[in-house]
Design a protein around this motif. Sequence first.
Motif, PDB file in Angstrom:
ATOM      1  N   ARG A  62      46.917  40.740  47.033  1.00 34.23           N
ATOM      2  CA  ARG A  62      46.062  40.057  47.997  1.00 34.23           C
ATOM      3  C   ARG A  62      46.733  39.893  49.370  1.00 34.23           C
ATOM      4  O   ARG A  62      46.058  39.698  50.385  1.00 34.23           O
ATOM      5  CB  ARG A  62      45.647  38.685  47.452  1.00 34.23           C
ATOM      6  CG  ARG A  62      46.769  37.703  47.290  1.00 34.23           C
ATOM      7  CD  ARG A  62      46.327  36.398  46.611  1.00 34.23           C
ATOM      8  NE  ARG A  62      45.230  35.762  47.290  1.00 34.23           N
ATOM      9  CZ  ARG A  62      44.014  35.559  46.766  1.00 34.23           C
ATOM     10  NH1 ARG A  62      43.773  35.956  45.530  1.00 34.23           N
ATOM     11  NH2 ARG A  62      43.086  34.955  47.451  1.00 34.23           N
ATOM     12  N   THR A 225      43.180  40.632  43.633  1.00 33.11           N
ATOM     13  CA  THR A 225      43.273  39.184  43.846  1.00 33.11           C
ATOM     14  C   THR A 225      44.646  38.654  43.453  1.00 33.11           C
ATOM     15  O   THR A 225      44.962  37.499  43.704  1.00 33.11           O
ATOM     16  CB  THR A 225      42.214  38.455  43.005  1.00 33.11           C
ATOM     17  OG1 THR A 225      42.436  38.751  41.613  1.00 33.11           O
ATOM     18  CG2 THR A 225      40.812  38.898  43.381  1.00 33.11           C
ATOM     19  N   GLU A 261      39.159  34.004  40.843  1.00 36.41           N
ATOM     20  CA  GLU A 261      40.147  35.035  41.151  1.00 36.41           C
ATOM     21  C   GLU A 261      41.357  34.910  40.225  1.00 36.41           C
ATOM     22  O   GLU A 261      41.911  33.827  40.057  1.00 36.41           O
ATOM     23  CB  GLU A 261      40.613  34.913  42.596  1.00 36.41           C
ATOM     24  CG  GLU A 261      39.545  35.225  43.628  1.00 36.41           C
ATOM     25  CD  GLU A 261      40.032  34.990  45.032  1.00 36.41           C
ATOM     26  OE1 GLU A 261      39.834  35.879  45.877  1.00 36.41           O
ATOM     27  OE2 GLU A 261      40.616  33.927  45.296  1.00 36.41           O
ATOM     28  N   HIS A 440      39.811  42.254  45.013  1.00 36.11           N
ATOM     29  CA  HIS A 440      39.411  41.487  46.198  1.00 36.11           C
ATOM     30  C   HIS A 440      38.535  42.308  47.131  1.00 36.11           C
ATOM     31  O   HIS A 440      37.489  41.847  47.602  1.00 36.11           O
ATOM     32  CB  HIS A 440      40.661  41.009  46.944  1.00 36.11           C
ATOM     33  CG  HIS A 440      40.383  40.144  48.127  1.00 36.11           C
ATOM     34  ND1 HIS A 440      40.203  40.650  49.395  1.00 36.11           N
ATOM     35  CD2 HIS A 440      40.226  38.805  48.233  1.00 36.11           C
ATOM     36  CE1 HIS A 440      39.963  39.664  50.236  1.00 36.11           C
ATOM     37  NE2 HIS A 440      39.965  38.541  49.558  1.00 36.11           N
ATOM     38  N   SER A 441      38.952  43.566  47.400  1.00 37.43           N
ATOM     39  CA  SER A 441      38.164  44.408  48.309  1.00 37.43           C
ATOM     40  C   SER A 441      38.558  45.866  48.133  1.00 37.43           C
ATOM     41  O   SER A 441      39.624  46.182  47.597  1.00 37.43           O
ATOM     42  CB  SER A 441      38.376  43.993  49.772  1.00 37.43           C
ATOM     43  OG  SER A 441      39.732  44.199  50.155  1.00 37.43           O
ATOM     44  N   ASP A 452      33.231  44.381  49.245  1.00 37.58           N
ATOM     45  CA  ASP A 452      33.924  43.099  49.294  1.00 37.58           C
ATOM     46  C   ASP A 452      33.452  42.265  48.105  1.00 37.58           C
ATOM     47  O   ASP A 452      32.253  42.021  47.961  1.00 37.58           O
ATOM     48  CB  ASP A 452      33.613  42.390  50.617  1.00 37.58           C
ATOM     49  CG  ASP A 452      34.516  41.201  50.860  1.00 37.58           C
ATOM     50  OD1 ASP A 452      35.573  41.126  50.210  1.00 37.58           O
ATOM     51  OD2 ASP A 452      34.171  40.351  51.687  1.00 37.58           O
TER      52      ASP A 452
END
Length: 593
Positions: A62, A225, A261, A440-441, A452
């Motif tokens: 992250r 994450t 997360e 996370h993305s 996202d």
Amino acid sequence: MRLKSGQRAVFACWLLGIVFTGFSVRLIHLQVAKHAEYSALAARKNSITQTIPARRGAILDRNGEVLAANVPVRRVIIDGSHVNNAAKLAELAAPYLDIPVLDLQKELTNAGKYKVLKHDLAEEKALALQKQMQASSLRGLYFPPNNTRLYPNGPMLSHVIGFMSRKDPNDEFLSGVEGIERIFDDELHGQDGFRHIEKDRTGREIVIYRGQEQMPHHGSQIALTIDMGLQTILENELEAAYSELKPETAVGIMVNPKTGEILALANRPSFDPNVMSSIRPEQMKNRAILDMVEPGSTFKIVVAAGALNERVVNDKSKIFCENGSFLYGGRILRDHHGYGNMSVFDILVKSSNIGSAKMALMMGGDKYYEYVRRFGFGERSGVELPGEIPGLVHPPHRWDKLTITRMPMGHSVAVTPLQMVMAMSVIANGGKLMRPQIVHSIKDEHGNVVRDFQPEVVREVVPENVAHFVGSALKGVTVRGGTATLAQVAGFEVAGKTGTAQKVDPKGGYASGKYVVSFLGYMPADDPEFVCLIMVDDAKISSGMNYGGLVAAPIFSRVAEKAARYMNLIPAQPALPVLPVAMSPNANGGSQQ
């Protein structure tokens, strides 16, 4: 008969005319009738379509720390039609390729037009060998660029990241096999490009004849994450416990209860994805989502929250706990200590099996089963990792007469460690069940966000006031008189629950002297930043000490203390004794027992 000179001249002219006519016919046949066929043959011999591999996307934590990256290497390809001296070439190349001279000579002699000899020769070795070949006028080996995968942190987080392999030994490129590498293989791989090229008889490209070319679209970058600072803390403490207690397995998970997360996830045993040759299958198993265990007393939060929400008990209810011995269905259910009348608060703090069983009986089988499912048990959580199992929760019509009294204490049900963490997150998050999130993305090669991942509420399991009341009891578990005082962290209030479950014997019944012990807690108790599970399977410790409060709780304490410093959490004032919190006026009422 002798021909006169004039006749000889005419005959020679006719003969030459016939020969040249034949040549002309043959030439027309080749250039017109056979043009397409021989053009294709020439193209196949001297032209190739060269794959331009896409660069695989990186995997990051992250905070942008690289967890999986590419290292440029070279493939080694034999073109047997260009080998001009197999013996000398083998002698020259063998030290660079780490192949015995005679074996390499055999490969060079018997190779066809195209054979991959190595997939990942170090780039400096390839360039040095290429230079030596040019100096010696040797041909037949070519070194197109390639990439291999590097995992800078070795075994750390290996069960989440996964690894790369070839589905077939002859495959040119690697594919994701486990973890994120597998489930997001298409996104990470990207789209290969290609180039049509022609070569002369020595194998050199004729650049002016270079044909159609399409550049690759490189793979996307995936940010997890995971926080590698927290991951390092969890891995180090789990490894220390694994070395000291020598259990069969151990699992640790940290989750942000407000977002779902996953901040850290570790398993023991583990493996190094950089060195796959000696790895055993059991080392690669992500037990957080693939192991089914009986959760033990950590499961008591379900019956307590359900009974409160259904108003069969309230914060003032008293339940008679039979002084430690409860006969039901022809079998005796026992507590570790003999208790009389107990409140719901004390049933959780003291971890009374009998009190929990009686709350389930008051709810009834169908309603209790409903809450087990509402907390997320018996279904896959939806985490972005491959192979997750749903666990095993039988519906009431398949229960025997003892199940309703055994399931509240974590027997007669099989769950995954991740399900346990997410269920405790319901209490820490005011009654809402979140979907666990590991990605996370995703960004494309230019840094544009492709996808996202936002926090997702699965459902509201219980109202906030019910979750708050159960949480107040879980704070009592870690203070004087509770079952997990060793989970305390100086300066912080900790809420949690111990679990001690006898291991199921594959042959039936339970294995004597073998336990799966756990502590499942969160901190700070009133505004949780993380929920953490520590689970240890069959620690080699005396049976009188093999309890969740004695084995797993101290590991949680060390992880939580270091995590608090890493996350810059501000310690509170010295904690006061934990007392029951009255339900709010609109809380669920109910008959007192």
